[in-house]
Design an enzyme around this catalytic site. Structure first.
Site, short mmCIF file in Angstrom:
data_model
loop_
_atom_site.label_atom_id
_atom_site.label_comp_id
_atom_site.label_asym_id
_atom_site.label_seq_id
_atom_site.Cartn_x
_atom_site.Cartn_y
_atom_site.Cartn_z
N SER A 143 -10.07 7.59 -3.43
CA SER A 143 -11.27 8.43 -3.35
C SER A 143 -12.47 7.83 -4.09
O SER A 143 -13.24 8.56 -4.71
CB SER A 143 -10.98 9.85 -3.84
OG SER A 143 -10.00 10.46 -3.00
N HIS A 203 0.84 -1.19 0.00
CA HIS A 203 0.00 0.00 0.00
C HIS A 203 0.88 1.25 0.00
O HIS A 203 1.96 1.26 0.59
CB HIS A 203 -0.93 0.01 1.22
CG HIS A 203 -1.98 1.06 1.11
ND1 HIS A 203 -1.75 2.37 1.47
CD2 HIS A 203 -3.25 1.02 0.63
CE1 HIS A 203 -2.84 3.07 1.22
NE2 HIS A 203 -3.76 2.28 0.72
N GLY A 259 -7.25 9.49 -0.39
CA GLY A 259 -7.65 10.32 0.73
C GLY A 259 -7.69 11.81 0.40
O GLY A 259 -7.78 12.64 1.29
N GLY A 282 -11.61 5.70 2.96
CA GLY A 282 -12.55 6.48 3.75
C GLY A 282 -14.01 6.05 3.64
O GLY A 282 -14.70 5.91 4.65
P1 13P Z 1 -9.43 6.57 0.04
O1 13P Z 1 -10.61 5.78 -0.51
O2 13P Z 1 -9.69 7.10 1.42
O3 13P Z 1 -8.93 7.57 -0.93
O4 13P Z 1 -8.24 5.50 0.24
C1 13P Z 1 -7.90 4.68 -0.80
C2 13P Z 1 -6.97 3.64 -0.29
O5 13P Z 1 -5.83 3.94 0.03
C3 13P Z 1 -7.45 2.27 -0.17
O6 13P Z 1 -6.42 1.39 0.09
#
Ligand code: 13P
Length: 256
Positions: free
Chosen positions: A214, A96, A174, A236
């Site tokens: 996102s 990740h 994010g 999120g």
């Molecule tokens: P967001 O959906 O909060 O942007 O995060 C994506 C993510 O890193 C999933 O592993």
């Protein structure tokens, strides 16, 4: 046709009570297995067991967010593949962007984790993705190639069958800035071509490639509707059933 995988990466969020409550809501949404859409949740380590309990009898899969590559032993703070299996995990997220860019993991470390997880019978979600400055510098495909090559070094076709790729552009994680469906499709197409040249077309055609960054109720359908996008890795929006369920529904709608 490739199945959809809709995965929630809870990151370092929830507590025991809220995590169990969220898992119970997800279990109610995915009570029975569906042919086309698999739902997965990946809570923090301490909540794996209570979440596994809450998911019992449902079709929701369980995953962890990281693992260490060594067998159990003197590795303070680390968690082994066997332990995740023992807690009921089927999946582990590896590579990740937060592990790469906050914790400093290299492709070599990620590859050791990938191989250990596969050896131990876990499915791997291998994340790849470029930084904003890399995209702006026209380096996206080069970065993806390097991360794929590094992460999948010495992984045979047979073992790679247990891998799912997640394309997560770092600038979209994010931030509320989502890749456009065209940007996602172009990166996914490139990843599939890479898989064809590294393995073969049949294998590459079967591999799931998720998009992450996102993903929300209002953009899920257009992203998942791209021919090379086989699901979503959601941060999120996976922390509340009200925002995660519509993403699952978008996949269900597209599968029909
Ligand atoms: P967001 O959906 O909060 O942007 O995060 C994506 C993510 O890193 C999933 O592993």
């Amino acid at each position: 046709m490739r199945k959809f995988l809709v995965a929630g990466n809870w990151k370092m969020n929830t507590n025991r009570q809220s995590g169990v409550a969220l898992a119970a809501e997800m279990a109610a949404v995915a009570k029975t297995g569906e042919p086309g859409v698999e739902v997965l949740v990946c809570p923090p380590y301490p909540y794996l067991l209570p979440v596994a309990d809450a998911l019992k009898g449902s079709a929701v899969s369980l995953g962890a967010q990281d693992v260490y590559f060594e067998a159990p032993g003197a590795f303070t703070g680390a968690v082994a593949v066997e332990m995740l299996k023992d807690c009921g995990c089927q999946y582990v997220i590896l590579g990740h962007s937060e592990r790469r860019h906050v914790m400093g993991e290299t492709d070599e470390v990620i590859n050791r984790k990938v191989r250990a997880a596969l050896r131990g019978g876990l499915k791997v979600i291998l994340c790849v993705g470029e930084l904003l400055k890399e995209r702006e510098g026209g380096l996206t495909e080069k970065v993806l190639d390097t991360q794929m090559q590094g992460g999948l070094a010495d992984v045979s076709e047979q073992d790679a069958g247990q891998i799912v790729i997640a394309y997560e552009p770092v600038w979209a994680i994010g931030t509320g800035v989502t890749a456009t469906p065209e940007q996602a499709e172009s990166a996914h197409e490139h990843l599939r071509k890479w898989l064809t040249s590294r393995y073969n077309a049949t294998f590459s055609g079967q591999m799931q490639i998720l998009y992450g960054g996102s993903v929300k109720a209002d953009n899920a359908e257009s992203l998942l509707g791209q021919s090379n996008v086989d699901g979503a890795l959601v941060g999120g929006a996976s922390l509340k059933a009200a925002s995660f369920v519509p993403i699952i529904e978008a996949a269900r709608k597209l599968w029909k």
